[in-house]
Motif scaffolding. Structure first.
Motif, mmCIF file in Angstrom:
data_model
loop_
_atom_site.group_PDB
_atom_site.id
_atom_site.type_symbol
_atom_site.label_atom_id
_atom_site.label_comp_id
_atom_site.label_asym_id
_atom_site.label_seq_id
_atom_site.Cartn_x
_atom_site.Cartn_y
_atom_site.Cartn_z
ATOM 1 N N SER A 52 -35.773 -18.469 -24.208
ATOM 2 C CA SER A 52 -35.405 -18.513 -22.788
ATOM 3 C C SER A 52 -36.644 -18.676 -21.929
ATOM 4 O O SER A 52 -36.630 -19.389 -20.920
ATOM 5 C CB SER A 52 -34.681 -17.236 -22.385
ATOM 6 O OG SER A 52 -33.519 -17.086 -23.140
ATOM 7 N N ASP A 181 -29.151 -22.352 -21.229
ATOM 8 C CA ASP A 181 -29.591 -21.167 -21.958
ATOM 9 C C ASP A 181 -28.384 -20.471 -22.572
ATOM 10 O O ASP A 181 -27.660 -19.765 -21.891
ATOM 11 C CB ASP A 181 -30.343 -20.221 -21.011
ATOM 12 C CG ASP A 181 -31.069 -19.139 -21.780
ATOM 13 O OD1 ASP A 181 -30.826 -19.015 -22.994
ATOM 14 O OD2 ASP A 181 -31.880 -18.425 -21.159
ATOM 15 N N GLU A 182 -28.172 -20.689 -23.851
ATOM 16 C CA GLU A 182 -27.025 -20.125 -24.566
ATOM 17 C C GLU A 182 -25.750 -20.251 -23.741
ATOM 18 O O GLU A 182 -25.079 -19.260 -23.448
ATOM 19 C CB GLU A 182 -27.290 -18.652 -24.909
ATOM 20 C CG GLU A 182 -28.561 -18.477 -25.728
ATOM 21 C CD GLU A 182 -28.629 -17.111 -26.406
ATOM 22 O OE1 GLU A 182 -27.586 -16.480 -26.577
ATOM 23 O OE2 GLU A 182 -29.746 -16.698 -26.761
#
Ligand SMILES: Nc1ncnc2c1ncn2[C@@H]1O[C@H](COP(=O)(O)OP(=O)(O)O)[C@@H](O)[C@H]1O
Ligand SMILES: [Mg+2]
Lengths: 266, 420
Positions: A52, A181-182
């Protein structure tokens, strides 16, 4: 200085000798990573290895963390994103972001989309905005589901729809790169599949960088994969291996990559 | 039952209740919980009781029988009932029965040609007939001892008539201050309070929100910011009279040239005006607003800010479009608290110099004025029983004004909440 440039090379973003610090703690060290244009690049690795952090440094969202500091260069159109002459606001306008937890604004679906263009100095008529909203929602494969309730709250949608709304919202400001991000970690498998299909679709026009903790997702839905691992000595995230996804998964060059993708640790 | 402590060489790991002991132990623990619960219930009951007693006393004082007696019998003034007389006839009666000086003064206050019939009628009642409350009773007495009251009255004052009166009535709301309780009204005080609150909010709200925004969004976490935060928290606890002293020194004295309106050519000589009081109150509630606004701004989720920044919004755009709307309900809560506080504060007003006896409505922010708490304080300190009744009525007015202001603010807040 503008980030526009005639230079349309092979790479959308290039990190050179990038290290990222939170205060004195070095979270990521010495990363060299060139992201290919109009491809999907997956960043994988165990939790806490700095995925991240790397992603956020690509559109200067790290600036929001007071202690965060980036060393090295991150080139975008040949221009260092962290050069003093570059404005973080422009960076974020050109490099959009979708977050782990869907975070629509507490406003209507329409306003969610219209916000980005408006704050970025968009000019046009009401009908043009309608058009832009529709196109963005179509781009995120959400139009058919929400076209009858554009003026209802974005928070009333399901988790998967909310996430696609966030993608549509990012598309509305016409970025070149989209960071995710995910994006599926809070979604059910069906919604996840929809987002993945959407990514494949978006790849035609955008460069996509996605952080994922799911090995299947990376292997299914990405062209290139970068594997990060925390250096056990100084706990700094390091890029272990980077290459085309199928090569990395079929024939990993590094033993640690192989151990990770076969599920032996992490 | 077995010996719970093992005899072996292993170190002891203590002892948990077993068998019957479990039940006993649980019963004991439950009893403990019940005791605490009862304690909480009783403290709540004590609170409610105190509140009921308070309201009861006020209502008790504000309603009840009054014994009315006329100094001059209206039948001696005119053949018809006074109410049916024309304005001119009433003026004639007035002129014939009061001193020349008083008549001229009334004419000066407002020429009789401009006055209405009702107004003159009221003057006749007040100045000539001089209907007076010779005795007043509280609600409890009125309800329970009616006979006794009537008997006492007929024996002592056969001409007096008994009337049930709500001291809180339209006349009370629309009349000005007077030297007799039954002619006194709360109008100037109510208007004074409303003027003051309006200016207080207009000043304190933007200042407070602005300061909170700066501290939270721009200088958050810095040493100076932390220092200021501590100081603001302390300021919220400073006794209000000290704010009064501050207001007196700064707004009334030092800035008297401005707060008196002299700089605009208004001839008032001192700064004991609405604006001084309102600025003092604004200072008083500023910490309250800042603290609540900071709290609310801090509670805006990071994900919302990230979403906004991520689309290329600037800091100010993020604040304006997302942080402020999201924080607004919380900010309004602080403002409601501030309004309530300012509405009821008395000490700073006394120090800043609100007048206790004033018969004109405030007409500008540079007017001399009085306010509800001041009026209540003044009336409550008078020796006559009737003043206690008007004080009670004024307290009800103050409470109603407070509740209505709060209701408006709460409705506003909920509307903002719903629109999110
Ligand atoms: N805002 C922050 N402040 C300080 N340290 C942080 C912050 N965000 C992340 N870190 C640290 O940086 C390291 C990498 O975190 P992160 O990039 O979130 O990893 P990943 O996304 O791979 O799980 C972790 O050790 C984490 O504790
Ligand atoms: Mg992460």
């Amino acid at each position: 200085m503008s980030l526009h440039s005639a230079n349309e090379g092979k790479y959308a973003i290039e990190a050179r000798n990038m290290s990222i610090y939170y205060g004195t703690f070095r979270a990521v060290k010495q990363v060299n990573l060139a992201i290919e244009r109009q491809k999907i690049t997956a960043l994988i690795g165990p939790s806490g290895c700095g995925k991240s952090t790397v992603l956020r440094s690509f559109n200067r969202m790290n600036d929001l963390v007071a202690s965060a500091r980036v060393e090295g260069e991150i080139l975008f159109h040949g221009q260092n994103l962290y050069a003093p002459s570059v404005d973080a606001v422009e960076v974020r306008r050109r490099i959009g972001m979708v977050f782990q937890k869907p975070n629509p604004f507490p406003k209507s679906i329409y306003e969610n989309i219209a916000f980005g263009p408006r704050v970025n100095g968009w000019k046009g008529s009401k009908s043009e905005m309608d058009e832009l909203v529709e196109r963005s929602l179509r781009g995120a494969a959400l139009w058919d589901e929400v076209k009858d309730k554009l003026h209802e709250s974005g928070l009333a949608l399901s988790g998967g729809q909310q996430q696609r709304l966030c993608i549509a919202r990012a598309l509305a400001v016409q970025p070149e790169v989209i960071l995710m991000d995910e994006p599926c970690s809070a979604l059910d498998p069906i919604s996840t599949l929809k987002v993945e299909e959407l990514m494949m679709e978006l790849r035609k026009d955008y460069t996509i960088i996605i952080v994922t903790h799911s090995m299947q997702q990376a292997s299914r839905a990405s062209d290139n994969t970068a594997f990060f691992l925390m250096d056990p000595e100084d706990r700094a995230g390091t890029l272990i291996e980077y290459g085309p996804t199928n090569e990395l998964f079929m024939a990993p060059k590094d033993k640690r990559t192989e151990e990770y993708i076969t599920g032996r640790f992490g | 039952m077995n010996d719970p402590t093992p005899k072996s060489a292993q170190p002891s790991i203590g002892y948990l209740p077993q068998g019957f002991e479990i039940e006993r132990n649980i019963a004991a623990r439950r009893l403990q919980g019940t005791l605490w619960r009862n304690l909480f219930v009783s403290s709540l009951l004590i609170g409610i009781l105190a509140l009921l007693v308070l309201i009861g006393t006020i209502v008790n004082d504000a309603f009840g029988y009054v014994a009315l007696a006329n100094k001059v019998d209206p039948a001696n003034l005119a053949s018809q009932p006074l109410k049916e007389l024309s304005k001119e006839e009433l003026v004639a009666i007035l002129q014939a029965n009061i001193s020349q000086g008083l008549f001229r003064r009334l004419e000066n206050d407002q020429p009789f040609t401009e006055r209405s019939q009702e107004n003159v009628l009221e003057l006749v009642y007040e100045r000539v007939v001089q209907q007076q409350v010779i005795e007043s009773y509280d609600l409890w007495e009125s309800l329970t001892q009616r006979e006794a009251i009537e008997q006492e009255l007929t024996s002592q004052n056969p001409k007096a008539k008994l009337e049930f009166r709500s001291w809180l009535n339209w006349g009370f709301l629309s009349r000005s201050m007077a030297s007799k309780a039954e002619f006194s009204g709360v109008r100037n005080a109510l208007l004074g309070s409303l003027w003051m609150i309006a200016i207080t909010v207009v000043v304190a709200f933007p200042l407070g929100v602005g300061a909170a925004l700066y501290l939270e969004e721009y200088s958050s976490g810095s040493r100076i910011s932390r220092m200021i935060e501590t100081n603001i928290n302390n300021l919220a606890g400073v006794p209000s009279i000290i704010y009064g002293m501050l207001g007196l020194a700064i707004f009334v004295r030092a800035l008297g040239f401005f707060t008196s309106g002299s700089f605009l050519g208004l001839s008032d000589s001192n700064g004991r005006t609405i604006i001084s009081a309102a600025l003092t109150m604004a200072l008083l509630i500023l910490p309250l607003i800042i603290i609540n606004a900071r709290e609310a701004i801090r509670a805006v989720p990071l994900s919302l800010r990230q979403a906004s920044y991520g689309l290329g919004a600037t800091k100010w755009q993020t604040i304006w479009h997302h942080v402020l709307p999201q924080a607004l309900p919380g900010i309004l809560t602080g403002t409601i608290l501030g309004i309530s506080r300012a509405m009821g504060e008395t000490a700073p007003l006394i120090v800043v110099g609100a007048a206790t006896y004033i018969v004109t409505d405030p007409s500008s922010i540079f007017s001399k004025f009085t306010a509800l708490p001041i009026q209540i304080y003044y009336w409550a300190s008078q020796p006559q029983e009737e003043f206690r009744r008007v004080a009670a009525a004024a307290i009800i007015v103050l409470l109603i004004a407070l509740l209505s202001l709060n209701t408006v603010a709460i409705v506003l807040r909920n509307r903002f909440r719903r629109s999110l």
